[in-house]
Design a protein around this motif. Sequence first.
Motif, short mmCIF file in Angstrom:
data_model
loop_
_atom_site.label_atom_id
_atom_site.label_comp_id
_atom_site.label_asym_id
_atom_site.label_seq_id
_atom_site.Cartn_x
_atom_site.Cartn_y
_atom_site.Cartn_z
N UNK A 53 0.76 -1.18 0.10
CA UNK A 53 0.14 -0.05 0.16
C UNK A 53 0.78 1.19 0.05
N UNK A 54 0.47 2.28 -0.61
CA UNK A 54 1.11 3.43 -0.65
C UNK A 54 0.83 4.54 0.43
N UNK A 55 1.57 4.90 1.31
CA UNK A 55 0.91 5.62 2.42
C UNK A 55 1.56 7.16 2.06
N UNK A 56 0.38 7.94 2.36
CA UNK A 56 0.33 9.62 2.19
C UNK A 56 1.14 9.96 3.48
N UNK A 57 2.23 10.15 3.39
CA UNK A 57 3.22 10.72 4.71
C UNK A 57 2.24 12.13 5.35
N UNK A 58 1.74 13.03 4.17
CA UNK A 58 1.11 14.24 4.83
C UNK A 58 0.02 13.80 5.57
N UNK A 59 -0.74 12.80 5.47
CA UNK A 59 -2.04 12.31 6.59
C UNK A 59 -1.60 11.41 7.48
#
Length: 136
Positions: A53-59
Amino acid sequence: MRSVERPAISAAIAEARDKGDLSENAEYDAAREAQGLLEMRIAKMEDTLANARVIDETKIDKSKVQILSKVTILNHKTNRQVIYTIVAEHEANLREGKLAIGTPIAKALLGHKKGDIVEVDVPAGKMQLEITDINI
């Protein structure tokens, strides 16, 4: 692995097969074993990619410890400060400061915030660790 190694092993099997009796052909057995190992590695890689899974670091919530958090902790007993990044089991590497999420220390730190003092049960006894910083 699919486009380079798989054809090379197939060629090695074909070459060994051309040499005659397969029951006493060590080259053939070695090539078949290499093929089995390669197929296992390919299957494992495909499974890892399928479940990635790709994780959005801003969230990511940086106020509490979770996976991918870079945590600075202070061991009260030794008065030593250590920085760990909480990662998945297969990424763990203590020399690089990557701590597996399944370890007792990582489990104890999860969900805690900066300034919290966490008590961890380790094989050597109980440790008191203070979370001094959390980053991503």
